[in-house]
Write an enzyme that holds these catalytic residues in place. Structure first.
Site, PDB file in Angstrom:
ATOM      1  N   ILE A   1      34.464  34.687  41.182  1.00  0.00           N
ATOM      2  CA  ILE A   1      35.325  34.940  41.147  1.00  0.00           C
ATOM      3  C   ILE A   1      35.177  36.821  39.834  1.00  0.00           C
ATOM      4  O   ILE A   1      33.808  37.159  39.890  1.00  0.00           O
ATOM      5  CB  ILE A   1      35.418  33.918  39.301  1.00  0.00           C
ATOM      6  N   ASP A   2      36.136  36.960  39.769  1.00  0.00           N
ATOM      7  CA  ASP A   2      36.676  38.589  39.184  1.00  0.00           C
ATOM      8  C   ASP A   2      35.170  39.023  37.861  1.00  0.00           C
ATOM      9  O   ASP A   2      35.045  37.861  37.278  1.00  0.00           O
ATOM     10  CB  ASP A   2      37.658  39.063  38.759  1.00  0.00           C
ATOM     11  N   LYS A   3      35.444  39.862  37.704  1.00  0.00           N
ATOM     12  CA  LYS A   3      34.407  40.727  37.038  1.00  0.00           C
ATOM     13  C   LYS A   3      34.704  40.021  35.633  1.00  0.00           C
ATOM     14  O   LYS A   3      33.839  38.975  34.412  1.00  0.00           O
ATOM     15  CB  LYS A   3      33.916  42.135  36.698  1.00  0.00           C
TER      16      LYS A   3
ATOM     17  N   ARG B   1      46.116  35.321  39.930  1.00  0.00           N
ATOM     18  CA  ARG B   1      46.756  37.202  38.520  1.00  0.00           C
ATOM     19  C   ARG B   1      47.772  37.023  39.652  1.00  0.00           C
ATOM     20  O   ARG B   1      49.320  38.221  38.889  1.00  0.00           O
ATOM     21  CB  ARG B   1      45.676  37.897  38.647  1.00  0.00           C
TER      22      ARG B   1
END
Length: 355
Positions: free
Chosen positions: A162-164, A266
């Site tokens: 998953i993204d930062k 997103r």
């Protein structure tokens, strides 16, 4: 992951055009004397099996592939004795993963796997600008006394990412067998994952389905864009959403993934006109809905101070255990910053807060 694979991923993910400054050698190979003339993109794709021909072509277009010290295009034909080098605008970095004593929120653990609740702000895997302090460094420390776990062995470790700046659940495989089985479940879309997101705007429907290929935005390579389903650009992606709570100018939604593409939620939400709140890369830092009053602008700024990252949390994760074959389902609480942000919107809607 080989060093060559890592270098080519840097080209795809981080670089658009060659730097005007110094270039650094990341890979070198000499063409065999018996080699027949062949396009350099074909030659390199055969010698770097983890790098696609398309990726190599982009590297050549950016001026990063040289032959005998001179940049060449992808249609250049290699000849016996040619020295082929990959040059990048940053020094070569040792990507060996070292254990680092970083706290982990381990939700579940057995001899086959771990489920971790990742905080927002933690990079999952080392990359350009983030070679230390990542989740995999923390996992390496947590499992440092497990003889069979090598953090540099791609057959074990993180099954997905998953993204930062996204918080929430991730599964880690301790054994090659577990990673193979779990990886197949993710590939076949047999896992169950849901996210909660605060997005800009209101919805006319309570539920919806977003379908559209996800690929790199040609205008901004740090961002993903949505292309028509069935297009030869990007990869197919489907997101289902359900409204959980309405705040007039923003909405709390649950998103369930059929696929797991980079920045899928997103990009999909921006595509339908509902960027995630505070998602700077996709335009969510701007005031997209609401009033033009000074008090409302001050209120939004206070919201951004509470949660200054995309308001997205990987809330649930479900899969079949690789050895017991039992269904495993996990749920995590929203991160504190998202909870406070949502509570602030509730108070705003109820007229209990001015800013």
């Amino acid at each position: 992951m080989t060093e060559e694979q890592d270098d080519m991923e840097l080209i795809e993910d981080e670089v658009d055009t060659a730097s005007d400054g110094q270039l650094y050698e990341h890979m070198r190979m000499e063409v065999d004397q018996g080699q027949v003339p062949v396009r350099i993109d074909k030659y390199m794709s055969e010698h770097l099996p983890h790098s696609s021909r398309n990726r190599i072509q982009k590297a050549a277009d950016a001026g990063f592939i040289q032959v005998n010290g001179t940049p060449v295009k992808s249609n250049y034909k290699v000849r016996p004795g040619d020295v082929v080098t990959l040059m990048l605008d940053r020094p070569h970095y040792d990507t060996t993963i070292e254990p680092e004593d970083i706290p982990l929120n381990v939700v579940y653990e057995d001899d086959q796997l771990m489920v971790i609740n990742k905080p927002a702000g933690m990079v999952v895997h080392p990359g350009v600008g983030n070679f230390h302090g990542t989740l995999v460094n923390a996992i390496a420390w947590h499992l440092r006394n497990l003889p069979t776990y090598d953090p540099n062995d791609p057959s074990v470790g993180l099954v997905h990412r998953i993204d930062k700046d996204t918080s929430g659940l991730l599964v880690v495989a301790k054994t090659p067998e577990a990673k193979t089985e779990l990886g197949a479940q993710f590939f076949n879309h047999d896992t169950h994952r849901s996210y909660q997101a605060l997005v800009w705007g209101n919805f006319t429907e309570d539920t919806g389905r977003i379908e559209g290929n996800i690929g790199r935005d040609p205008k901004d390579r740090q961002r993903m864009a949505v292309f028509p389903p069935g297009s030869d650009i990007g990869k197919s992606a489907v997101t289902h959403y359900k409204v959980l709570e309405r705040f007039g100018y923003t909405t709390l939604v649950e998103c369930r993934l059929e696929t797991g593409r980079t920045h899928q939620i997103r990009a999909h939400m921006k595509h339908i006109g509902h960027p995630l709140f505070a998602d700077e890369r996709y335009g969510g830092m701007e005031i997209l809905r609401g009033e033009r009053t000074a008090s409302y602008k001050a209120y939004i700024q206070n919201c951004l101070r509470l949660c200054g990252r995309q308001a997205l949390h990987a809330k649930t994760l479900g899969f079949v255990h690789p050895t017991t074959h039992e269904q495993m389902d996990f749920t995590s609480e929203l991160a504190t910053d998202m909870n406070e942000l949502i509570d602030k919107w509730r108070k705003y809607v109820n007229g209990k807060i001015a800013q």
